[in-house]
Design an enzyme around this catalytic site. Structure first.
Site, mmCIF file in Angstrom:
data_model
loop_
_atom_site.group_PDB
_atom_site.id
_atom_site.type_symbol
_atom_site.label_atom_id
_atom_site.label_comp_id
_atom_site.label_asym_id
_atom_site.label_seq_id
_atom_site.Cartn_x
_atom_site.Cartn_y
_atom_site.Cartn_z
ATOM 1 N N PHE A 1 -40.374 49.262 43.601
ATOM 2 C CA PHE A 1 -40.324 49.653 42.193
ATOM 3 C C PHE A 1 -39.275 48.831 41.465
ATOM 4 O O PHE A 1 -38.359 48.245 42.058
ATOM 5 C CB PHE A 1 -40.056 51.154 42.033
ATOM 6 C CG PHE A 1 -38.680 51.605 42.437
ATOM 7 C CD1 PHE A 1 -37.644 51.646 41.512
ATOM 8 C CD2 PHE A 1 -38.418 52.001 43.742
ATOM 9 C CE1 PHE A 1 -36.372 52.072 41.871
ATOM 10 C CE2 PHE A 1 -37.152 52.427 44.111
ATOM 11 C CZ PHE A 1 -36.121 52.458 43.174
ATOM 12 N N CYS A 2 -39.430 48.780 40.141
ATOM 13 C CA CYS A 2 -38.500 48.065 39.262
ATOM 14 C C CYS A 2 -38.627 48.694 37.879
ATOM 15 O O CYS A 2 -39.278 49.724 37.718
ATOM 16 C CB CYS A 2 -38.795 46.570 39.245
ATOM 17 S SG CYS A 2 -40.482 46.177 38.720
ATOM 18 N N THR A 3 -38.050 48.078 36.873
ATOM 19 C CA THR A 3 -37.999 48.713 35.551
ATOM 20 C C THR A 3 -39.374 48.912 34.941
ATOM 21 O O THR A 3 -39.747 50.019 34.547
ATOM 22 C CB THR A 3 -37.126 47.886 34.596
ATOM 23 O OG1 THR A 3 -35.857 47.650 35.205
ATOM 24 C CG2 THR A 3 -36.933 48.616 33.268
ATOM 25 N N CYS B 1 -41.547 44.371 40.970
ATOM 26 C CA CYS B 1 -42.093 45.043 42.156
ATOM 27 C C CYS B 1 -43.505 44.553 42.467
ATOM 28 O O CYS B 1 -43.965 44.673 43.609
ATOM 29 C CB CYS B 1 -42.026 46.560 42.029
ATOM 30 S SG CYS B 1 -42.599 47.273 40.503
ATOM 31 N N ILE C 1 -40.460 52.054 36.618
ATOM 32 C CA ILE C 1 -39.670 53.250 36.326
ATOM 33 C C ILE C 1 -40.015 53.818 34.952
ATOM 34 O O ILE C 1 -40.115 55.039 34.769
ATOM 35 C CB ILE C 1 -38.168 52.924 36.400
ATOM 36 C CG1 ILE C 1 -37.795 52.435 37.802
ATOM 37 C CG2 ILE C 1 -37.325 54.143 36.021
ATOM 38 C CD1 ILE C 1 -36.478 51.685 37.846
#
Length: 247
Positions: free
Chosen positions: A183-185, A190, A212
């Site tokens: 996951f990432c922002t 990701c 996210i």
């Protein structure tokens, strides 16, 4: 003050043959609509962050989607009481997210993804739908992770995403027999990370669809601790997608 400024982030990995030509058209459209933010263009696609009144942002997205390459692009949304960018920049880059791994080409095919609501369900039990243990892998940089992340998350303390391939290769054994969710922002890092992990033989890998910000939008703060760092004047947003009030 009422939150009257719409902030959007979106990306798409898609082959762009003449990004310089597209840059001029996008810059002109953003100027006409008085939008501010940052848009990155590269041969592998587009990554955008824009802010302005709802009408102007929607007008830009309607214009962008007339290009068949971007017809299905879906931004993540949040609100603020002022524009968190000082100017409008449309930049040409070699990659829209720098990894220095030319063999990773998301525009040629995505890695499997998990939707936010399904990830929450997995995290509630610690297992995926096949009964495998779920491991969360934060692909962001160390200063982003410091603002907040999921509970019980693996992160590598990266100062740059270019360090991710070596870090995960050295840690492969951790993921044997488990389901990994990167996951990432907003989803862009990701996505590359998940493709890379599959290429080096980590079998059960998913990316968090929309990152996210989409998780906050759909699920809220379940299993999350802290805020989410964002690359604009807000600094971070909380799980309600409001500008963070943390010191």
């Amino acid at each position: 003050m009422s939150m009257s400024i719409l902030n959007i982030s979106a990306y798409k990995f898609v082959a762009l043959d003449e990004p310089a030509v597209l840059r001029e058209a996008i810059a002109a459209r953003c100027e006409a609509l008085a939008l501010k933010g940052t848009i990155l263009l590269a041969p592998e696609g587009i990554n955008l962050f824009l802010a302005g009144p709802r009408e102007a942002v929607d007008a830009f997205m309607a214009w962008l989607r007339k290009d068949a390459r971007f017809a299905d692009i879906e931004p993540k949304e949040s609100w603020s009481d002022e524009v968190p960018f000082g100017r409008m920049r449309v930049r040409l880059k070699k990659e829209i997210i720098t990894m220095h791994a030319p063999a990773i080409r998301p525009e040629a095919g995505r890695a499997p993804h998990v939707l936010p609501r399904d990830l929450r369900r997995w995290l509630d039990t610690g297992r995926d739908d096949e009964g495998r243990e779920v491991v969360l892998l934060d692909t962001r940089n160390d200063y982003e992770v410091a603002a907040g992340t999921f509970e019980n998350t693996v992160d590598y303390g990266l100062s740059s995403f270019t360090g991710f391939p070596d870090a995960v290769a050295a840690d492969r054994a951790r993921f044997d027999g488990k389901t990994v969710v990167s996951f990432c922002t907003g989803g862009i890092r990701c996505e590359k990370a998940a493709i890379h992990m599959r290429k080096i033989g980590i079998e059960h890998v998913f990316q968090l669809e929309g990152g996210i910000l989409k998780y906050f939008e759909d699920v809220g703060g379940a299993h999350w601790r802290g805020d989410c760092f964002v690359f604009d004047g807000r600094g971070a947003v909380d799980p309600s997608l409001a500008p963070s009030t943390a010191p």
